[in-house]
Write a protein that holds these residues in place. Structure first.
Motif, short mmCIF file in Angstrom:
data_model
loop_
_atom_site.label_atom_id
_atom_site.label_comp_id
_atom_site.label_asym_id
_atom_site.label_seq_id
_atom_site.Cartn_x
_atom_site.Cartn_y
_atom_site.Cartn_z
N GLU A 174 0.83 -1.20 0.00
CA GLU A 174 0.00 0.00 0.00
C GLU A 174 0.87 1.25 0.00
OE1 GLU A 174 -3.44 2.35 0.05
OE2 GLU A 174 -3.19 0.20 -0.33
N LEU A 175 1.92 1.24 0.79
CA LEU A 175 2.83 2.38 0.84
C LEU A 175 3.47 2.65 -0.51
CD1 LEU A 175 4.54 4.50 2.43
CD2 LEU A 175 6.18 2.65 2.88
N ARG A 176 3.85 1.58 -1.22
CA ARG A 176 4.55 1.74 -2.50
C ARG A 176 3.65 2.33 -3.58
NH1 ARG A 176 8.22 2.44 -0.17
NH2 ARG A 176 9.97 1.06 0.30
N ARG A 177 2.35 2.41 -3.33
CA ARG A 177 1.46 3.04 -4.30
C ARG A 177 1.62 4.55 -4.32
NH1 ARG A 177 -3.99 -0.44 -2.76
NH2 ARG A 177 -3.23 -2.47 -3.54
N PHE A 178 2.19 5.12 -3.25
CA PHE A 178 2.31 6.58 -3.21
C PHE A 178 3.64 7.08 -2.65
CE2 PHE A 178 0.39 5.33 0.81
CZ PHE A 178 1.07 6.08 1.75
N SER A 179 4.54 6.17 -2.23
CA SER A 179 5.78 6.64 -1.62
C SER A 179 6.90 5.62 -1.80
CB SER A 179 5.57 6.92 -0.13
OG SER A 179 6.79 7.23 0.51
N ASP A 180 8.15 6.14 -1.89
CA ASP A 180 9.34 5.29 -1.93
C ASP A 180 10.09 5.33 -0.60
OD1 ASP A 180 9.15 4.43 -4.63
OD2 ASP A 180 9.85 6.38 -5.28
N ARG B 111 13.53 10.82 -7.24
CA ARG B 111 12.64 11.36 -6.20
C ARG B 111 13.10 12.75 -5.78
NH1 ARG B 111 12.98 6.54 -1.90
NH2 ARG B 111 15.16 6.95 -2.29
N ILE B 112 12.14 13.59 -5.45
CA ILE B 112 12.42 14.92 -4.91
C ILE B 112 11.57 15.13 -3.67
CG2 ILE B 112 12.29 17.41 -5.31
CD1 ILE B 112 12.75 16.89 -8.27
N ARG B 113 12.21 15.62 -2.62
CA ARG B 113 11.49 16.01 -1.40
C ARG B 113 11.45 17.52 -1.32
NH1 ARG B 113 10.82 11.66 2.15
NH2 ARG B 113 12.07 9.84 1.61
N THR C 283 5.15 12.88 -11.83
CA THR C 283 5.29 12.10 -13.05
C THR C 283 6.73 12.22 -13.54
OG1 THR C 283 4.76 13.93 -14.54
CG2 THR C 283 2.90 12.64 -13.65
N ARG C 284 7.08 11.42 -14.55
CA ARG C 284 8.44 11.45 -15.09
C ARG C 284 8.84 12.85 -15.54
NH1 ARG C 284 12.59 9.09 -17.88
NH2 ARG C 284 13.13 10.02 -19.89
N TYR C 285 7.98 13.51 -16.30
CA TYR C 285 8.35 14.81 -16.84
C TYR C 285 8.27 15.91 -15.78
CZ TYR C 285 8.58 12.74 -21.45
OH TYR C 285 8.94 11.97 -22.52
N THR D 177 2.57 22.40 -23.47
CA THR D 177 2.93 21.25 -22.63
C THR D 177 3.74 21.71 -21.43
OG1 THR D 177 2.98 19.78 -24.55
CG2 THR D 177 4.16 19.05 -22.59
N VAL D 178 4.68 22.62 -21.65
CA VAL D 178 5.48 23.16 -20.55
C VAL D 178 4.59 23.88 -19.55
CG1 VAL D 178 7.30 24.78 -19.92
CG2 VAL D 178 7.55 23.34 -21.96
N ASP D 179 3.70 24.73 -20.05
CA ASP D 179 2.82 25.49 -19.16
C ASP D 179 1.96 24.55 -18.31
OD1 ASP D 179 3.83 27.77 -20.33
OD2 ASP D 179 2.18 27.96 -21.76
N THR D 180 1.46 23.48 -18.92
CA THR D 180 0.62 22.53 -18.19
C THR D 180 1.40 21.85 -17.07
OG1 THR D 180 -0.73 22.12 -20.15
CG2 THR D 180 -0.80 20.46 -18.41
N HIS D 181 2.63 21.45 -17.37
CA HIS D 181 3.43 20.78 -16.34
C HIS D 181 3.86 21.75 -15.24
CE1 HIS D 181 3.58 17.48 -19.21
NE2 HIS D 181 4.10 16.73 -18.27
N ILE D 182 4.14 22.99 -15.59
CA ILE D 182 4.44 23.99 -14.56
C ILE D 182 3.23 24.18 -13.64
CG2 ILE D 182 4.84 26.45 -14.16
CD1 ILE D 182 7.38 25.08 -14.96
N LYS D 183 2.04 24.19 -14.23
CA LYS D 183 0.83 24.37 -13.43
C LYS D 183 0.64 23.22 -12.44
CE LYS D 183 -4.18 25.03 -13.90
NZ LYS D 183 -5.31 25.17 -14.87
N THR D 184 0.83 21.98 -12.90
CA THR D 184 0.65 20.84 -12.00
C THR D 184 1.75 20.80 -10.93
OG1 THR D 184 1.86 19.37 -13.51
CG2 THR D 184 -0.53 19.49 -13.75
N LEU D 185 2.98 21.20 -11.31
CA LEU D 185 4.05 21.27 -10.33
C LEU D 185 3.72 22.27 -9.23
CD1 LEU D 185 7.48 21.13 -12.23
CD2 LEU D 185 6.66 19.59 -10.44
N ARG D 186 3.24 23.45 -9.63
CA ARG D 186 2.89 24.47 -8.64
C ARG D 186 1.82 23.96 -7.69
NH1 ARG D 186 3.07 29.56 -12.83
NH2 ARG D 186 4.98 30.53 -12.01
N ALA D 187 0.84 23.24 -8.22
CA ALA D 187 -0.24 22.71 -7.38
C ALA D 187 0.32 21.72 -6.36
CB ALA D 187 -1.30 22.04 -8.26
#
Length: 233
Positions: free
Chosen positions: A67-73, A146-148, A157-159, A195-205
């Motif tokens: 269960e943990l591996r579904r959302f965390s390493d 991974r990034i903390r 996601t990968r990108y 595509t860049v703008d969309t990924h920046i938006k999700t990163l900010r969220a």
């Protein structure tokens, strides 16, 4: 700050001994006795490592790790009274980092915790330190992807990971959309500026979910994006 260790163990004598040993070694142990309580804490709090007893009243450590591996390493050590090789193999295959068979020495468990954290602990970027950004709240595990952020593991996601990694490695540097496409996307010809703008938006969220008051990714109109160190508090 001391590294927080989640201990999931239903035997009070073992739990008390390990809590004492971990605290005495400079860690901040948090003890729960049930798998349900453990998964709730893992979803809502930041830990550096978890120790799971395989046999729990409301489940087992193997299922808890799945269960943990579904959302965390998050690094995991199993504790078990079973010493069969198949159990050790199963535990390691589902994502555990180590396996300790009872009875064990509390000192041995503490040593294994230290070894794993030394191996797993992401390092602050040398470039950031050399530029005087010692307080930058990002930690990177490049090999593990991974990034903390402020101690919390980001679900990227990968990108998203590659994009944020690039920005952190070059704080304050402005990257145009074209530069980000060329450096992050495998085949930039098949994607668009949006595509860049969309990924920046999700990163900010995702960053706001950790720290709602801080928006470290800065938009430079007509130029691109940068990681603004001055916005960290």
């Amino acid at each position: 700050m001391p590294k927080r260790i989640l201990l999931v163990e239903d035997e009070p004598a073992i739990a008390d001994t390990l809590v004492y040993a971990l605290a005495n070694a400079g860690f901040e142990p948090v003890h729960v006795a049930l798998a349900g309580a453990a998964i709730a804490r893992l979803r809502s709090e930041a830990f550096s490592l978890a120790i799971f007893d395989v046999g729990l009243p409301d489940g087992d450590g193997f299922e808890l790790c799945r269960e943990l591996r579904r959302f965390s390493d998050l690094p995991v050590i199993f504790l078990t009274a079973r010493g069969d090789e198949i159990d050790r193999i199963v535990g390691l295959e589902i994502g555990a980092d180590d396996y300790v068979t009872k009875p064990f020495s509390p000192r041995e468990v503490v040593t294994r915790v230290r070894v794993i954290l030394r191996r797993q602990s992401p390092a602050m970027f040398a470039e950031s330190r050399s530029n005087g950004y010692d307080a930058m709240p990002f930690e990177l595990d490049g090999d593990g992807g991974r990034i903390r952020y402020r101690g919390r593991l980001l679900e990227l996601t990968r990108y998203e990971f590659l994009l944020l990694k690039l920005l952190i490695e070059h704080p304050e540097r402005i990257f145009s959309r074209e530069q980000l496409l060329e450096r992050v996307w495998r085949d930039p010809a098949e994607v668009f500026d949006r595509t860049v703008d969309t990924h920046i938006k999700t990163l900010r969220a995702k960053l706001r979910m950790v720290d709602p008051a801080c928006d470290p990714i800065r938009t430079h109109r007509g130029l691109g994006y940068s990681l603004d160190i001055g916005r960290f508090s």
